[in-house]
Scaffold this motif. Structure first.
Motif, mmCIF file in Angstrom:
data_model
loop_
_atom_site.group_PDB
_atom_site.id
_atom_site.type_symbol
_atom_site.label_atom_id
_atom_site.label_comp_id
_atom_site.label_asym_id
_atom_site.label_seq_id
_atom_site.Cartn_x
_atom_site.Cartn_y
_atom_site.Cartn_z
ATOM 1 N N THR A 77 0.856 -1.182 0.000
ATOM 2 C CA THR A 77 0.000 0.000 0.000
ATOM 3 C C THR A 77 0.894 1.234 0.000
ATOM 4 O OG1 THR A 77 -1.687 -1.180 1.247
ATOM 5 C CG2 THR A 77 -1.820 1.225 1.241
ATOM 6 N N MET A 78 0.698 2.055 -1.028
ATOM 7 C CA MET A 78 1.481 3.278 -1.170
ATOM 8 C C MET A 78 0.622 4.462 -0.733
ATOM 9 S SD MET A 78 2.995 2.256 -4.915
ATOM 10 C CE MET A 78 3.577 3.875 -5.313
ATOM 11 N N GLY A 79 1.244 5.432 -0.116
ATOM 12 C CA GLY A 79 0.516 6.611 0.330
ATOM 13 C C GLY A 79 1.442 7.808 0.408
ATOM 14 N N THR A 80 1.070 8.757 1.224
ATOM 15 C CA THR A 80 1.903 9.935 1.469
ATOM 16 C C THR A 80 1.907 10.220 2.957
ATOM 17 O OG1 THR A 80 0.023 11.419 1.121
ATOM 18 C CG2 THR A 80 1.429 10.988 -0.788
ATOM 19 N N ASP A 81 2.972 10.863 3.380
ATOM 20 C CA ASP A 81 3.061 11.343 4.753
ATOM 21 C C ASP A 81 3.649 12.752 4.710
ATOM 22 O OD1 ASP A 81 5.842 11.051 4.450
ATOM 23 O OD2 ASP A 81 5.927 9.195 5.593
ATOM 24 N N ASP A 82 4.022 13.294 5.860
ATOM 25 C CA ASP A 82 4.517 14.665 5.900
ATOM 26 C C ASP A 82 5.864 14.848 5.193
ATOM 27 O OD1 ASP A 82 5.871 13.213 7.844
ATOM 28 O OD2 ASP A 82 5.913 14.845 9.295
ATOM 29 N N ARG A 83 6.529 13.761 4.814
ATOM 30 C CA ARG A 83 7.806 13.852 4.086
ATOM 31 C C ARG A 83 7.664 13.450 2.621
ATOM 32 N NH1 ARG A 83 11.653 10.331 7.468
ATOM 33 N NH2 ARG A 83 9.758 9.108 7.587
ATOM 34 N N GLY A 84 6.454 13.177 2.157
ATOM 35 C CA GLY A 84 6.249 12.829 0.751
ATOM 36 C C GLY A 84 5.594 11.470 0.595
ATOM 37 N N TYR A 85 5.970 10.777 -0.461
ATOM 38 C CA TYR A 85 5.394 9.461 -0.753
ATOM 39 C C TYR A 85 5.925 8.430 0.233
ATOM 40 C CZ TYR A 85 3.707 11.642 -4.968
ATOM 41 O OH TYR A 85 3.058 12.473 -5.831
ATOM 42 N N SER A 86 5.107 7.403 0.499
ATOM 43 C CA SER A 86 5.492 6.416 1.507
ATOM 44 C C SER A 86 4.955 5.035 1.148
ATOM 45 C CB SER A 86 4.936 6.829 2.879
ATOM 46 O OG SER A 86 3.524 6.850 2.854
ATOM 47 N N VAL A 87 5.546 4.039 1.769
ATOM 48 C CA VAL A 87 4.989 2.689 1.782
ATOM 49 C C VAL A 87 4.308 2.568 3.131
ATOM 50 C CG1 VAL A 87 5.520 0.220 1.858
ATOM 51 C CG2 VAL A 87 6.694 1.692 0.213
ATOM 52 N N ASP A 88 2.986 2.438 3.095
ATOM 53 C CA ASP A 88 2.205 2.425 4.331
ATOM 54 C C ASP A 88 2.055 1.035 4.936
ATOM 55 O OD1 ASP A 88 1.929 5.149 4.050
ATOM 56 O OD2 ASP A 88 -0.073 5.026 3.181
ATOM 57 N N GLY A 89 2.256 0.004 4.125
ATOM 58 C CA GLY A 89 2.140 -1.342 4.659
ATOM 59 C C GLY A 89 2.262 -2.384 3.576
ATOM 60 N N VAL A 90 2.413 -3.609 4.024
ATOM 61 C CA VAL A 90 2.463 -4.760 3.126
ATOM 62 C C VAL A 90 1.505 -5.806 3.678
ATOM 63 C CG1 VAL A 90 3.890 -6.571 2.101
ATOM 64 C CG2 VAL A 90 4.901 -4.319 2.573
ATOM 65 N N HIS A 91 0.631 -6.307 2.825
ATOM 66 C CA HIS A 91 -0.302 -7.361 3.207
ATOM 67 C C HIS A 91 0.061 -8.611 2.404
ATOM 68 C CE1 HIS A 91 -3.971 -9.258 4.528
ATOM 69 N NE2 HIS A 91 -4.339 -9.472 3.275
ATOM 70 N N LEU A 92 0.404 -9.684 3.103
ATOM 71 C CA LEU A 92 0.761 -10.943 2.448
ATOM 72 C C LEU A 92 -0.481 -11.817 2.333
ATOM 73 C CD1 LEU A 92 4.086 -11.669 4.363
ATOM 74 C CD2 LEU A 92 3.832 -10.747 2.050
ATOM 75 N N ILE A 93 -0.747 -12.287 1.130
ATOM 76 C CA ILE A 93 -1.880 -13.179 0.864
ATOM 77 C C ILE A 93 -1.289 -14.508 0.422
ATOM 78 C CG2 ILE A 93 -3.959 -13.514 -0.521
ATOM 79 C CD1 ILE A 93 -3.778 -10.352 -0.963
ATOM 80 N N VAL A 94 -1.456 -15.530 1.243
ATOM 81 C CA VAL A 94 -0.769 -16.808 1.050
ATOM 82 C C VAL A 94 -1.762 -17.948 0.896
ATOM 83 C CG1 VAL A 94 0.924 -18.400 2.041
ATOM 84 C CG2 VAL A 94 1.089 -15.954 2.530
ATOM 85 N N ALA A 95 -1.504 -18.789 -0.101
ATOM 86 C CA ALA A 95 -2.239 -20.040 -0.257
ATOM 87 C C ALA A 95 -1.184 -21.135 -0.321
ATOM 88 C CB ALA A 95 -3.074 -20.025 -1.533
#
Length: 151
Positions: free
Chosen positions: A86-104
């Motif tokens: 998940t890409m987003g923005t914060d007070d310093r610019g663009y950010s990686v807000d999280g990673v969600h692993l989907i596993v089978a």
């Protein structure tokens, strides 16, 4: 076993109008894939650095789960993982807000044991660990005297 691998990026021009390439140390993996502002943030064709992070994380996770299974005498049939960054923005610019692993996964074990080792792989995979480590910097500056910026 210490090993160093390199990723390389080159960029020319402004933030929104410039162009660049992304490549890996083993050039057959990613040989100078082009990227732009539009490919990264607007869905245009081209590489996306965060997408490469996602692919690396998914591959790392699969290998970690297979290794933990091996150490627990659990046979692995298949492991398929999607890492959704998940890409987003914060007070310093663009950010990686999280990673969600989907596993089978298809393993020779119980669902309860699978959930335990799946979590162990999530926290133990080297990319998961890397997303929590300090990042150091070595920077070299070459002035562009044709520019009047900063004078």
């Amino acid at each position: 076993m210490a090993r160093t691998v390199d990723g390389h990026a080159e960029w020319h021009g402004s933030f929104t109008e410039g162009t660049g390439t992304l490549s890996t140390q083993s050039s057959d993996t990613l040989p100078a894939a082009p990227y732009t502002f539009a490919s990264r943030f607007e869905g245009a064709p081209g590489a996306i650095p965060e997408e490469l992070l996602a692919a690396g994380h998914a591959g790392c996770y699969n290998h970690a789960l297979a290794n933990i299974s091996r150490h627990n005498d659990i046979a692995v049939d298949t492991i398929t993982t999607t890492a959704r960054v998940t890409m987003g923005t914060d007070d310093r610019g663009y950010s990686v807000d999280g990673v969600h692993l989907i596993v089978a996964a298809s393993l020779n074990t119980t669902e309860e044991r699978f959930r335990e080792i799946a979590e162990e792989a999530r926290t133990g995979c080297s990319i998961s660990k890397a997303l929590q480590v300090p990042i150091t910097l070595e920077a070299t500056f070459t002035p562009t005297w044709a520019s009047t910026a900063g004078r």
